[in-house]
Design an enzyme around this catalytic site. Structure first.
Site, PDB file in Angstrom:
ATOM      1  N   GLY A  53       6.075 -10.629  25.879  1.00 55.74           N
ATOM      2  CA  GLY A  53       4.819 -10.614  25.132  1.00 55.74           C
ATOM      3  C   GLY A  53       4.707 -11.725  24.124  1.00 55.74           C
ATOM      4  O   GLY A  53       4.487 -11.474  22.950  1.00 55.74           O
ATOM      5  N   ASP A  57       2.029 -19.761  19.435  1.00 59.72           N
ATOM      6  CA  ASP A  57       1.463 -19.799  18.099  1.00 59.72           C
ATOM      7  C   ASP A  57       2.613 -19.820  17.105  1.00 59.72           C
ATOM      8  O   ASP A  57       3.657 -19.234  17.352  1.00 59.72           O
ATOM      9  CB  ASP A  57       0.606 -18.549  17.886  1.00 59.72           C
ATOM     10  CG  ASP A  57      -0.381 -18.684  16.752  1.00 59.72           C
ATOM     11  OD1 ASP A  57      -0.117 -19.468  15.817  1.00 59.72           O
ATOM     12  OD2 ASP A  57      -1.410 -18.008  16.778  1.00 59.72           O
ATOM     13  N   LEU A  99      11.000 -12.451  18.330  1.00 56.95           N
ATOM     14  CA  LEU A  99      11.820 -13.527  18.867  1.00 56.95           C
ATOM     15  C   LEU A  99      10.971 -14.479  19.692  1.00 56.95           C
ATOM     16  O   LEU A  99       9.926 -14.106  20.221  1.00 56.95           O
ATOM     17  CB  LEU A  99      12.923 -12.959  19.759  1.00 56.95           C
ATOM     18  CG  LEU A  99      13.850 -11.910  19.156  1.00 56.95           C
ATOM     19  CD1 LEU A  99      14.844 -11.432  20.206  1.00 56.95           C
ATOM     20  CD2 LEU A  99      14.567 -12.457  17.943  1.00 56.95           C
TER      21      LEU A  99
END
Length: 139
Positions: A53, A57, A99
């Site tokens: 996921g 950004d 992470l």
């Protein structure tokens, strides 16, 4: 702004495609990995497809990947960082379970090879995240 769809086979071949995982796999086979999930990933099921996921950004958007997974009616899970690691004291009091995609990938591959969450988390979670394994907490 999600990254491409990745699949990991038993021989660690990785395929990348611009197609959506929603078009490639049945919904019941998809597990969306997000640090915001209430479900802990306990094992890797070779019959499942794990979606990392990640967002391209620099900032962290709380709950964004979890909301996206829920909108798509997908199962979710998070890495067992809280279950196997402890918060390390640091000057910034910084602790994050979020992470980078390559770190999650390293954790998954190492777990698949070793069947050990401590070994896998050691391989993928840098000390800069503010979490360490209990045996290294005093170092």
């Amino acid at each position: 702004r999600l990254t491409g769809c990745f699949t990991l086979s038993c021989v660690f071949e990785m395929d990348k495609t611009p197609e959506s995982y929603l078009d490639l796999f049945p919904l019941e086979a998809i597990v969306y990995l997000t640090p915001d999930s209430e479900n802990v990933l306990e094992d890797i099921d070779p019959s499942k497809v794990y979606v990392l996921g990640g967002l391209v950004d620099e900032s962290i958007h709380k709950q964004l990947t979890l909301r996206r997974a829920r909108e798509q009616r997908l199962q979710t899970a998070r890495l067992p960082i809280r279950e196997y690691m402890v918060r390390a004291p640091n000057s910034r009091n910084y602790h994050s379970e979020t992470l980078a995609i390559n770190q999650v990938f390293d954790v998954l591959v190492t777990f698949y090879e070793t069947r050990s969450w401590p070994a896998a988390l050691r391989a993928g979670v840098s000390s800069g995240k503010g979490y360490v394994l209990p045996d290294t907490a005093d170092q």
